[in-house]
Structures are given as C-alpha cells and as structure tokens.
Design a protein around this motif. Structure first.
Motif, PDB file in Angstrom:
ATOM      1  N   ALA A 146       0.362  -1.243   0.088  1.00 14.47           N
ATOM      2  CA  ALA A 146      -0.616  -0.413   0.232  1.00 14.47           C
ATOM      3  C   ALA A 146       0.779   1.730   0.273  1.00 14.47           C
ATOM      4  O   ALA A 146       0.505   2.208  -0.692  1.00 14.47           O
ATOM      5  CB  ALA A 146      -1.099   0.014   1.666  1.00 14.47           C
ATOM      6  N   ARG A 147       2.175   1.018   0.571  1.00 19.16           N
ATOM      7  CA  ARG A 147       2.146   2.440   1.102  1.00 19.16           C
ATOM      8  C   ARG A 147       3.511   2.207  -0.778  1.00 19.16           C
ATOM      9  O   ARG A 147       4.848   2.985  -0.646  1.00 19.16           O
ATOM     10  CB  ARG A 147       3.164   2.761   1.931  1.00 19.16           C
ATOM     11  CG  ARG A 147       2.341   3.036   2.945  1.00 19.16           C
ATOM     12  CD  ARG A 147       3.146   2.814   4.026  1.00 19.16           C
ATOM     13  NE  ARG A 147       3.407   2.163   4.855  1.00 19.16           N
ATOM     14  CZ  ARG A 147       4.280   1.719   5.504  1.00 19.16           C
ATOM     15  NH1 ARG A 147       4.670   3.378   6.573  1.00 19.16           N
ATOM     16  NH2 ARG A 147       5.105   0.509   5.994  1.00 19.16           N
ATOM     17  N   ILE A 166       3.121   2.943  -3.450  1.00 17.70           N
ATOM     18  CA  ILE A 166       2.637   3.646  -4.896  1.00 17.70           C
ATOM     19  C   ILE A 166       3.708   5.238  -4.594  1.00 17.70           C
ATOM     20  O   ILE A 166       3.479   5.841  -3.644  1.00 17.70           O
ATOM     21  CB  ILE A 166       1.143   4.120  -5.220  1.00 17.70           C
ATOM     22  CG1 ILE A 166       0.862   2.669  -5.233  1.00 17.70           C
ATOM     23  CG2 ILE A 166       1.062   4.905  -5.344  1.00 17.70           C
ATOM     24  CD1 ILE A 166      -0.444   2.282  -4.847  1.00 17.70           C
ATOM     25  N   PRO A 167       4.382   5.915  -5.686  1.00 16.69           N
ATOM     26  CA  PRO A 167       4.798   7.426  -5.607  1.00 16.69           C
ATOM     27  C   PRO A 167       3.852   8.134  -5.460  1.00 16.69           C
ATOM     28  O   PRO A 167       2.681   8.103  -6.621  1.00 16.69           O
ATOM     29  CB  PRO A 167       5.969   6.952  -6.655  1.00 16.69           C
ATOM     30  CG  PRO A 167       5.165   6.293  -7.995  1.00 16.69           C
ATOM     31  CD  PRO A 167       4.593   4.831  -6.502  1.00 16.69           C
ATOM     32  N   SER A 168       4.299   9.434  -5.447  1.00 19.97           N
ATOM     33  CA  SER A 168       2.874  10.748  -5.145  1.00 19.97           C
ATOM     34  C   SER A 168       3.067  11.389  -6.815  1.00 19.97           C
ATOM     35  O   SER A 168       3.662  11.608  -7.441  1.00 19.97           O
ATOM     36  CB  SER A 168       3.631  11.559  -4.305  1.00 19.97           C
ATOM     37  OG  SER A 168       3.017  10.777  -3.460  1.00 19.97           O
ATOM     38  N   ALA A 169       1.985  11.627  -7.201  1.00 20.08           N
ATOM     39  CA  ALA A 169       2.321  12.767  -8.221  1.00 20.08           C
ATOM     40  C   ALA A 169       0.882  12.813  -8.837  1.00 20.08           C
ATOM     41  O   ALA A 169      -0.240  12.840  -7.695  1.00 20.08           O
ATOM     42  CB  ALA A 169       2.348  11.295  -9.466  1.00 20.08           C
ATOM     43  N   PRO A 170       0.073  13.377  -9.707  1.00 19.59           N
ATOM     44  CA  PRO A 170      -0.928  14.592  -9.217  1.00 19.59           C
ATOM     45  C   PRO A 170      -2.629  12.898  -9.762  1.00 19.59           C
ATOM     46  O   PRO A 170      -1.747  12.022 -10.381  1.00 19.59           O
ATOM     47  CB  PRO A 170      -0.610  15.169 -10.385  1.00 19.59           C
ATOM     48  CG  PRO A 170       0.199  15.272 -11.293  1.00 19.59           C
ATOM     49  CD  PRO A 170       1.175  14.643 -10.597  1.00 19.59           C
TER      50      PRO A 170
END
Lengths: 294, 302, 372
Positions: free
Chosen positions: C5-6, C8-12
């Motif tokens: 669950a964690r 996943i990288p951040s992006a718009p």
C-alpha cells in the motif's frame, strides 16, 4: 514458640520502619543542610557590587563578577543557538520517523549513551576539536575561546534535548496526526502545525531544564573557554563564566575572592531555583490552556 | 462418535437441551457458516443499489494486515449524495474498508491491498496517485472527537490553510459556512478564538464535522461518529447528517443498528471481512433477502 | 498482483480535478516533506557523529600513550612527568663511578593509571556503600509510607530539586565546610581512638623512602582526602539513587504487596519482597549512582587532595581519573604526558559508558526514568 518468633518479626518490622523514616529524614536534612548553608553564607557575602563591578585585579578588593554573569549568559545563548535546533530536530526524527527503526533505534541508544559522558571528557573533546586546530591555524600558542566552550556545552545539551523532545512528542495523541493527515495535510504540515505546537510547552520545559543544567557546568569549560578576568563580549577569546570564576576564586588563596565565590554560588542556585519554578508555572498554565480554561 | 454418546443416559435426559433441528442451529445461517469455513460467498446486492449513480466503486477489494486477511473481495458501488451505512459485528472490517477509501491504512506497517476503490473511475490505489490530494477531496470524522489543541476557528479552517488559503475574509466566510452546516455556529460564534478543547464532547464532534466539510469534500467518511457521545448529542449529529446528506455523499460506519436505520439511505451488512447483503435501508431492515441479515438487524445474533 | 500500500509514488491524482493553486502546492509540500526529512535526519546524524568524534578523537590523541604502554598502563603506578636523572647503579646496587664522576642515567617519563583507577574505584564504592542503604530506605518510605501522609509529593519534589544542584556547589561546601570539619574534629578524634588498635596503624601512618631509608611518618590530616571525597560523592548521588529507586519500587504491582500482607507478613517483610521483586531495577539505580560518582569532576577535585598515589588510608589524599584530568590537563605539555592523560580520559569514558548502558538496560521498563 511461634508467638515469640512473631514478636521478633514484629519488632524487626517496627525497627526497620523507623530506620526507613530516619533514612528519609537524614537525606532531606543533609541536602537541606548543604543548600541552606550555601544560601546563608552566600547571602552574607553578596552585595550590589557583585552584579555591577568587574574584577579589579587587586586581590584585596576584587570587585565583582559582572563579567562572569554576562559571560555565562552569552555562552548559554551560543550553546542554545546550536543545541536547541539540533536537539529538537533530532527529537522529531526519533519520534516521527521511528518507523525507520534501523536508524532510529541505534540513534536513540546513542543519544542515551551520550548523556552519560562525564563532562570533563566533553571538555577535553572540546579542547582537541576546537582549541588545538584553531591554535594551529592562527599559530597562537593556544586558542581558548568562548566558541569552544559553547560547543562543549552544546555537546552536553543536544542528547538531553533530543530525548526529552522525543518523549514529549510521543505523548501527543496519535489521533491528532491521523486527523491532520485525513484532512489532506502532508507529514511536514502535520508535524509543524499540529504535533510540535501541541507539545510546545513540555518541549520548552525540557529545553529550560537542559539550559539550567549546563549553566551549572564547570568541567567542560576548563579547557575550552578557560575563563577570563576581563569583561569581554568576544567569544573568540578566552571567555569568562560564572562557574569558572567561582572555581578559580574558591581554589585560590585570597579570602576576599573566596567571599565572591560564595556569592557566586548563591546566584547560581537562585538561577536554578528560578528556572525550576518557572517551569512549574509554565507547565501549570499550559495544562490549563489545554483544558480550555484559558 | 462413540456409540455411548448417541443414546443419552436416562438420568440426564431431563437436562438435555430443547429439541433442535437436525444438525444444530448453525445450519440456519449457511452464509455465515461458509464465511467461517473460509469461503467468500457471493454477496446479495439488491438491484435498487445499481439504480443510483455511483461516485465510489469498490472493485474486488482485498486487504491484509501482515498475514491475516481483513477484507475479502469486496465489490460494491457507493451512491452519490446519499448516506450509505456499513453495519456488522465487531471485527467485520467495516472500519477497515472506510479507512481504505482515504488510504489512512497506509499508515499501518505491513498493510497490503489488492483490487481497487475507484473515485470517479480512477482507483485511489493506482500508481501515481497523490495521497495528500486524495485526502483533501475526502473528509473523515473519527470515533473519538479529536479537535486539535488550537482555537475553534483554526480547527475549522485547518484544511484551507494547509492548501495555502491565506485571505482572512475567505477563511472567515468558509468557517462560518461550515459551522452553520454543522449546526454549531450559534453556539460558538462569539468565541471562535477560544480553545476547542473547552467544548463538550458533542460540540467537539460537530466541530470535527465542520472541519471535515469546510473544503467541501466529495465523500464524507464517518467512523462511528457517535459512539463516544451521549444520546442527546448523538441525536443532534444524526439530524446533522440528515441535513447535509443532500449536499455530500456520506459513508458511515456504525455498530448501532437503529442509527443506521434512522440515518442512512443504503445499508451494507458485513461479516468477517465479507460483504453479505447490500440494499436500500428500508429493504434491509424490513424485507431483507437473507436470513442472516434479518436475524442480525433484529438482534438475534451478533 | 498485490501491491504494498505504501509503495505507490506520489504524482497528481487526476488532471482535470482541482487545477491551479492545488497544483503548485502539490510541488511545495513534497518539498516541505523533503526539507523536514532532511533537517531531522541530518540532526539525528549529528548525534551519531558526536559519538564517533568522541571516540575517534580520544583514541587518536591517546595513541602515543597506548602504543608506548599498552594495557600495562592500567596497572602501573608510575607517574613521572619529567625525565629523571639519577646515579646509575650496577647489579650489586653500588653506584657506578667513572673517571672520578658519578655516572647518571636518564629515566624516561612514564605514566600509569593505577592510582587514579584505584582512587575512582574506592571513592565511588565507599560513596555507594554509604548512599545506597540510605536511598533504599528512603525510597521504601517514599513509596509505602509517604503517600498516606500526603508527603510523597513535596518530598519527591525536594529530592529532585536537590538533584539539580551543580557539582561546583557541592565542591565548595565540601572544601569550606566538610573538609575543615573533618580536619579539626573528626580526624583527630578517630585517630586518637583508633591509632593504637593493632592492625589499624596503616590508617594513620605511612612508610616513606627518604634518601634511601624507610621512615614511618604520620599521615597529615588535611581534611581533603579519600574519606572527604567519598562523603561528598555519597551526598551527591543520594538524590539520583533515591529517585530512581523510588520509581522502580513504585512500579512494583500492588498485588505483590497485598499478596505478602495477606499471608501475614509484617511491613518490613513485605518491603523485603518489594526489594526482591525490583532487584534488577534497583541494581540499575545503583549503577546509575556509580556512573555519576565515577564521572564526577568538580566536587571531587576540590576535596580529594590531589595526590596521585595509592594509599589505603582513608585519611590520605588521593586522586580520581576525573580530578587528575582537571588538575593536570591544563599544564600538560604535548607529548607523552598529554597522551597519557587522554588515555586516562579514554578509560574514564569507557567505564562511565559501561555503567550507564548496564544501568539503562536494567532500569528502563522497570520504571519511568527519573532523569530529565
């Protein structure tokens, strides 16, 4: 037979009760005796010139310790300027990034270990790191300085502030962090806007206690700041402090100077008492705010 | 089974339990039995659910806490601008499902997910999703009121401040609007600068609701919002939910059946991490399709 | 396929959702998170560097002495700062004479830490012997009796406040109050009472070699000696040992105490049970006191007498590792003298750290730490 044994046990118990009460009384009495004596002699030795005057160089009328008071204040300010940000940030790391257990665990241990280093060893480290190299660069014989002294004091402060900050941050309820994150705040925003502010009072208390502790330190300054008889505000020179001046006068042969040493101890104790009192007042007020009474 | 057990001894026959259907009472709940065996039976989803437009769709969503599986193949649409309740006994996964929507479960070590929860067609667990932005579009209220140790005003406008809003008038207007919607404005309008910690439990929870709706979230997630409150405060919050439900989609977890019946438009019954039955609240409570559901909502088990 | 669950990288999130200000902010709070992470991790790294620097600097600076003396440093009593010239003696012990002149030999400077190790060990142990029973008794009183008298709070506050008195203050008190008192009243009294007791002569007389002959002379009683130092140390460690012991005993479950009382134990017997239950935590409290005593500098320096020699008499002046450093480091010339002092500092460091680590292992979890 049984009742005789019981009587012995009973008597032993009563006797030990008295012994324990006596221990408590003895400890409290001893400590009050020591501090009471210091205060009493100190009061007899102090006058306005202590705060107003600087050393005259004449051993019969040695003047005052204004230079030492200012020196201590400046040293504490310098030490805090370095020690507080580093200590608090390290405390934030230990609390908010503790999931990085591979680093946070050992670091917590190291911080604890560092709080147990004897202060004279810290002073020697300060000498080797901040006095010797500077002497080589400036080709002085030896470059004692207020900066080196402040660095040694900061070395003592940082682990204490870090661990206290961590403990206080851990007391902040998890629900605050969850609530903030659920509203779409980033970790930095959560820590800076919610977690740190809510622990602000107790962290400040920890900082003040650490400052009070280093204000009374002498050993770390012996080979770093060295001490001075001059009123100086330049930390790049040998620098005075209240503790160093008291030590020098107390171990010297001149009675007028020893009188000043007593006065100095009184001032030191009064300072510590004031800080402890202040902390309790701040803590009480902070608790009232949290309950919504203010 | 040893032969001696099939024939009860005459002297203890009187203490034998009353006659039960062959095979014991367990067979009255085949779905529950199947779940206890480890299966994931197909949930009974009423057609009425599909008639609504869905804002959120849970698609075969599964979640593990480490090695233990907490959610098994949940598939359900959540209707827009309606109140959907998740009910079920403790440990059925309803809070876990709720917290998966805004990915608050990410904070727990060792959580793994599979499947998707789609908001406007895109899974919140998709690669490339900005979790922080996601959470801004969803609001959450927790079981125990958790106002920040700041003033009432600062609590309400927190979500706006972290988005960069600094205009005093905009903040003040938004604060008033949110507090009015949360039915708290009249009580606190003269002491917005006072600490939020001085409010009563019910007021604090309404404050948390105001805080959650100030940025007009697309879905409002309520995790047992009344369980820490007294009955009067509970009623006020239920009225509040009713009022705001026309503007917000609400997903509410509750262990209180009557509350679900009073407050929600749709109800989903969950058991041990599986969806059992899902339909209009009126249907679930009055004409459920499964015996298990009927017995749960009438209190015969769970 | 399962995704963590964690991971996943951040992006718009979605391009057409909330554009404008939200977009630019997305960049800024990842920056904020990165900055916070950097500052916090950096500060934590500084702490690790501090320990590393401490060990490294001491080791390298003490290296000349370590190379010269090795571990023998720890058992040698020599402390010769300057070269010594003395007449060379042959195997028979006669002075060698050449061409009518006495041949001199030069003895190099040599250093050994045994006297200061002895001084530290003995002063700390005597301090513990005095302080620990008092502290345990007081801790029992504070936990069992004081709460019912409503005195627990004020007494504890008093003891913790007194723990904050700086060591310099104790030093001044020791130097100007205790030492003269011991010198004028206690010393002579003990001496006249015990000096003729067989087997106790070593307490008051020492054998000294002067000009080749052994002479016995009385140990001058200055009040600044091992006894005074140990007393001052004992007073200094009372607060910390008492408050940690109190915390340890407070953590003993009530059921334990009630259990013993229900079996008919007297007050003292249930106290003994408490002490037994908390023995590892109490041992930790003792260790903390030991660590404090061993590392103590200012107070002990002012009252120990500054004499770097081993003498079993409590009325003889002595030296501890910390007081040696305080007294000699400032004037030590670079070279073997300073390196030897640094070697002593290293030994002191290792010893204090060891005591502290052991103490923490024993106390944490058994009680909330009393230290600030």
């Amino acid at each position: 037979m049984a009742s005789a044994r019981f009587e012995t046990r009973r008597l032993t118990s009563d006797a030990m009760f008295v012994v324990c009460a006596a221990c408590t009384l003895l400890i409290v009495t001893l400590l009050l005796l020591v501090s009471g004596y210091l205060v009493w002699i100190g009061i007899g030795s102090i006058d306005l010139s202590f705060f107003r005057d600087v050393p005259t160089g004449d051993v019969a009328t040695p003047g005052g310790m204004r230079h030492a008071i200012e020196g201590t204040v400046i040293l504490l300010a310098l030490a805090a300027a370095v020690g507080v940000p580093l200590g608090v940030a390290a405390g934030v790391y230990l609390s908010e990034y503790s999931h990085e257990w591979f680093f946070a665990g050992p670091l917590r241990f190291i911080a604890d270990v560092l709080t147990g280093v004897p202060s004279i060893v810290v002073g020697i480290l300060g000498y080797e790191l901040f006095v010797v190299p500077v002497s080589r660069w400036t080709s002085n014989s030896v470059s004692f300085s207020g900066y080196a002294g402040a660095a040694a004091l900061a070395f003592i402060m940082i682990p204490i502030v870090a661990r206290t900050t961590e403990e206080m941050l851990r007391l902040v309820p998890k629900t605050y962090r969850e609530g903030s994150l659920a509203l779409g705040a980033s970790k930095a925003q959560t820590v800076l806007r919610v977690v740190l502010p809510s622990a602000f009072g107790s962290i400040s208390t920890g900082i003040m206690l650490a400052l009070a502790r280093v204000a009374g330190e002498t050993a770390p300054l012996l080979f770093t700041a060295l001490g001075s008889r001059l009123l100086t505000r330049d930390p790049s020179e040998p620098f005075p402090s209240l503790t160093l001046q008291i030590y020098t006068y107390a171990t010297g042969p001149y009675p007028e100077q020893k009188k000043l040493a007593w006065a100095g101890i009184l001032v030191l104790l009064a300072l510590l008492f004031a800080v402890n009192l202040l902390i309790r007042v701040v803590a009480a007020r902070h608790a009232a705010t949290r309950l919504g009474k203010v | 089974m040893p032969a001696t057990m099939t024939q009860p001894r005459p002297d203890i026959a009187l203490r034998a339990p009353a006659a039960v259907p062959r095979g014991g009472p367990a067979s009255a709940y085949p779905i529950i039995d199947a779940i206890k065996r480890g299966d994931t039976p197909t949930p009974r989803i009423h057609d009425s659910v599909h008639a609504e437009s869905a804002i959120l769709t849970v698609n075969n969503f599964e979640l593990w806490y480490g090695q233990s599986k907490a959610l098994h193949g949940i598939t359900m649409p959540i209707a827009k601008d309606k109140v959907t309740a998740l009910i079920g006994p403790s440990g059925c996964g309803k809070s876990t499902l709720l917290r998966s929507v805004n990915r608050l479960n990410d904070l727990i070590e060792g959580v793994r997910v599979q499947g998707s929860i789609d908001l406007h067609g895109t899974s919140v667990y998709a690669r490339g999703v900005d979790v922080i932005d996601l959470r801004k579009r969803l609001g959450m209220v927790f079981q125990k009121p958790n106002p920040f140790p700041m003033s009432i005003f600062e609590n309400v406008v927190y979500a706006l401040r972290i988005s960069g809003e600094r205009n005093k008038k905009a903040l003040a207007d938004a604060c008033e609007k949110a507090l009015r919607q949360a039915a708290l404005w009249d009580e606190v309008k003269d002491r917005l600068k006072a600490s939020a910690m001085g409010l009563s439990g019910g007021q604090q929870q309404r404050l948390c609701i105001a805080r959650a709706i100030v940025s007009e979230p697309e879905v409002l997630l309520l995790d047992e919002p009344c369980s820490a409150l007294d009955p009067i405060a509970t009623l006020r919050i239920e009225e509040l939910i009713h009022e705001i439900s026309s503007r917000y989609t609400v997903l509410i977890v509750t262990h209180n059946m009557q509350q679900a019946a009073r407050v929600s438009d749709y109800t989903a019954f969950m058991y041990l991490g599986r969806l059992v039955e899902y339909g209009r609240t009126a249907d679930i409570f009055q004409v459920p399709q499964l015996r298990e559901t009927e017995d749960y909502v009438t209190g015969r088990f769970g | 396929m399962t995704t963590d669950a964690r991971a996943i990288p951040s992006a718009p999130f979605s391009p057409n959702a909330s554009g404008g200000r939200a977009d630019s902010l997305r960049r800024s709070f990842r920056f904020g998170d990165a900055m916070l992470g950097l500052v916090c991790r950096g500060s934590a790294a500084v702490i690790a560097i501090m320990l590393g620097a401490l060990v490294l600097v001491l080791l390298t600076s003490a290296m000349p002495a370590i190379k010269e003396f090795g571990f023998g440093f720890l058992v040698s009593s020599e402390w010769r700062v300057n070269e010594l010239e003395r007449p060379l003696k042959d195997a028979a012990g006669n002075v060698v004479v050449e061409d009518g002149e006495i041949v001199m030999e030069t003895i190099k400077p040599a250093f050994g830490a045994l006297p200061v190790i002895y001084g530290t060990a003995v002063s700390s142990l005597i301090a513990l012997l005095i302080a620990v029973p008092l502290s345990f008794g007081a801790a029992l009183f504070l936990v069992r009796v004081a709460p019912t008298l409503r005195m627990a709070g004020p007494l504890s506050f008093l003891i913790e406040f007194l723990a904050a008195i700086p060591s310099l203050a104790y030093g001044i008190w020791g130097l100007f109050v205790l030492a003269p008192f011991l010198q004028t009243h206690v010393g002579p009294a003990v001496k006249s009472a015990l000096e003729n007791v067989p087997g106790l002569r070593w307490m008051f007389y020492e054998s000294v070699t002067i000009a080749g002959t052994v002479v016995e002379r009385p140990i001058p009683i200055t009040g600044r000696d091992m006894f005074c130092g140990s007393l001052v140390l004992a007073i200094m460690i009372l607060p910390i040992v008492t408050s940690v012991s109190r915390d340890v005993l407070k953590a003993v479950p009530r059921t334990q105490i009630e259990g013993t009382l229900a079996l008919g134990a007297t007050w003292w017997q249930s106290c003994v049970a408490m002490l037994r239950y908390g023995r590892s935590g109490l041992f930790g409290a003792v260790m903390l006191g030991l660590a404090r005593a061993a590392g103590e500098t200012m107070a002990i320096t002012m009252v120990i007498g500054n004499n770097n020699q081993i003498n079993p008499s409590p009325f003889a002046p002595a030296q501890t590792m910390a007081s040696l450093l305080a007294n000699e480091f400032a004037e030590a010339s670079e070279g073997l003298h300073q390196a030897s002092l640094l070697y002593v500092a290293l030994v002191l460091l290792v010893m204090s750290l060891l005591f502290n680590i052991i103490a923490r292992r024993l106390v944490v979890g058994k009680a909330s730490p009393a230290g600030h």
